[in-house]
Write an enzyme that holds these catalytic residues in place. Structure first.
Site, PDB file in Angstrom:
ATOM      1  N   LYS A  99      75.017  -1.239 -15.751  1.00  0.00           N
ATOM      2  CA  LYS A  99      74.668   0.163 -15.101  1.00  0.00           C
ATOM      3  C   LYS A  99      75.678  -0.033 -14.118  1.00  0.00           C
ATOM      4  O   LYS A  99      75.799   1.226 -13.625  1.00  0.00           O
ATOM      5  CB  LYS A  99      73.618  -0.690 -14.129  1.00  0.00           C
ATOM      6  CG  LYS A  99      72.451  -1.107 -14.493  1.00  0.00           C
ATOM      7  CD  LYS A  99      71.159  -2.127 -13.348  1.00  0.00           C
ATOM      8  CE  LYS A  99      71.504  -4.100 -13.517  1.00  0.00           C
ATOM      9  NZ  LYS A  99      70.265  -4.896 -12.422  1.00  0.00           N
ATOM     10  N   LYS A 122      82.613 -12.395 -12.852  1.00  0.00           N
ATOM     11  CA  LYS A 122      82.158 -11.237 -11.404  1.00  0.00           C
ATOM     12  C   LYS A 122      83.170 -11.630 -10.305  1.00  0.00           C
ATOM     13  O   LYS A 122      84.369  -9.838  -9.306  1.00  0.00           O
ATOM     14  CB  LYS A 122      80.810 -12.009 -10.532  1.00  0.00           C
ATOM     15  CG  LYS A 122      79.987 -11.392 -11.554  1.00  0.00           C
ATOM     16  CD  LYS A 122      78.636 -11.538 -10.584  1.00  0.00           C
ATOM     17  CE  LYS A 122      77.232 -11.570 -11.739  1.00  0.00           C
ATOM     18  NZ  LYS A 122      76.203 -11.003 -11.432  1.00  0.00           N
ATOM     19  N   LYS A 152      78.646  -4.452 -23.999  1.00  0.00           N
ATOM     20  CA  LYS A 152      77.401  -4.319 -23.645  1.00  0.00           C
ATOM     21  C   LYS A 152      76.879  -3.194 -22.846  1.00  0.00           C
ATOM     22  O   LYS A 152      77.378  -2.029 -21.732  1.00  0.00           O
ATOM     23  CB  LYS A 152      76.785  -5.137 -22.619  1.00  0.00           C
ATOM     24  CG  LYS A 152      75.270  -5.639 -23.023  1.00  0.00           C
ATOM     25  CD  LYS A 152      74.733  -7.417 -22.493  1.00  0.00           C
ATOM     26  CE  LYS A 152      74.158  -7.197 -21.812  1.00  0.00           C
ATOM     27  NZ  LYS A 152      73.681  -8.903 -21.034  1.00  0.00           N
TER      28      LYS A 152
END
Length: 349
Positions: free
Chosen positions: A213, A115, A210
């Site tokens: 969002k 991240k 995947k």
């Protein structure tokens, strides 16, 4: 032999609209679990702010995720639904877990590296300490089981390590105050929840990635807020290949988009991929997509409709969260009082 009360804890971040991957990978299992377990389902808004969120968007997202929980079938009478920031024990216990967790453990967490990327020096301390807060979330309720995906298994291991170290570090105090459960200590070592073969839902535009969002293309995912026409359009536009569907699952090897659409159909219809291929093997994608459109619209558009109905009354959503927070607090408060006694804090009576 003494044992811990069986309790499930899980949560989702309110960072953007939930999608089909969240529904098939988590929500359908959460709905089933509430029939057999005591369940606490949290909207983890404190985790959301580890990366900056617009305050107005965050409030909207908290309510939208709550609506998705309810619309998907989570019963507010059987299960507890609340947002994390309403129960102060999450923050209080997180500081204690911060002091139990070792820096070496944190340095092994791979999700922070993913991240934060190359700019990790500019990442928030909250993002780095995220797994310690997750441990506190779980331990605050002495949860014994946690449904987790592959990307969270490492964090659950850290939770188990944290519980074990706390139990060991304060073993004398736990025994002296008679706050433990025999040789098991004060906190349980939570187990990953066995959920069966939840489908791994991939992007409709690229079957090797995947469903996410954060994908720039809205056509890559089916949002739980999408209406019937939007669902149908996205499925019709989903990437495929020119060959017919195989009759056996082995024939899906190397065909990522085909495997993804078959997996979505199987997940929505409660089938295995083998069962789907037994019905559609040899079919062209035009026919299969038409069947998938009908199924997806039938399963998902009622959820979107119920979410819209719920979100039309914000006060109702807030009341659900408020009642849930009161119920969560009733479980967490005595546990937090015991933790303070164990570590040696002087507290109000």
């Amino acid at each position: 032999m003494a044992s811990f009360h069986q309790r499930v804890f899980s949560g989702m971040q309110p960072t953007s609209t939930l999608h089909l991957g969240n529904y098939l990978g988590a929500l359908t299992n959460w709905v089933a679990m509430q029939e057999t377990h005591e369940c606490i389902y949290c909207v983890v808004d404190m985790h959301a702010i580890t990366m900056w969120q617009d305050p107005a968007d965050l409030k909207r997202a908290i309510r939208e995720v709550t609506a998705a929980y309810v619309a998907a079938g989570i019963d507010t009478k059987k299960s507890i639904i609340f947002n994390q920031s309403q129960v102060s024990g999450h923050a209080e216990l997180a500081w204690i877990t911060n002091c139990v967790v070792r820096l070496g453990w944190m340095n092994r967490m791979t999700q922070f590296k993913e991240k934060a990327g190359k700019d990790k020096e500019n990442a928030s301390l909250g993002l780095y300490a995220y797994p310690s807060l997750m441990a506190a979330d779980i331990l605050l309720y002495k949860a014994t089981h946690v449904p987790v995906g592959e990307d969270q298994k490492q964090h659950l291991e850290l939770t188990r390590d944290t519980a074990q170290k706390f139990n060991n570090d304060f073993a004398a105090q736990i025994a002296g105050l008679e706050l433990g459960t025999g040789d098991l200590g004060f906190f349980p070592l939570p187990e990953p929840m066995t959920q069966g073969p939840a489908p791994r839902v991939m992007s409709l535009r690229d079957g090797t990635k995947k469903m996410s969002k954060s994908d720039a293309s809205d056509n890559s995912r089916i949002n739980l807020t999408d209406d019937a026409e939007t669902i149908a359009t996205k499925i019709r536009k989903a990437k495929t290949d020119p060959d017919a569907l195989p009759s056996e699952e082995k024939g899906l090897e190397g065909r990522a988009e085909a495997e993804n659409l078959v997996g979505i159909y199987a997940g929505l219809n409660g089938q295995t991929k083998t069962q789907v291929l037994a019905e559609f093997g040899g079919s062209q994608f035009s026919g299969f997509k038409a069947a998938l459109v009908d199924l997806a619209v039938a399963k998902l558009s009622p959820i979107a409709g119920e979410m819209r109905r719920l979100l039309d009354d914000v006060s109702h959503i807030d009341a659900i969260l408020g009642r849930g927070a009161e119920r969560a607090e009733a479980i967490a408060a005595p546990i937090m009082r015991d933790v303070k006694d164990i570590v040696g804090f002087v507290r109000r009576g």
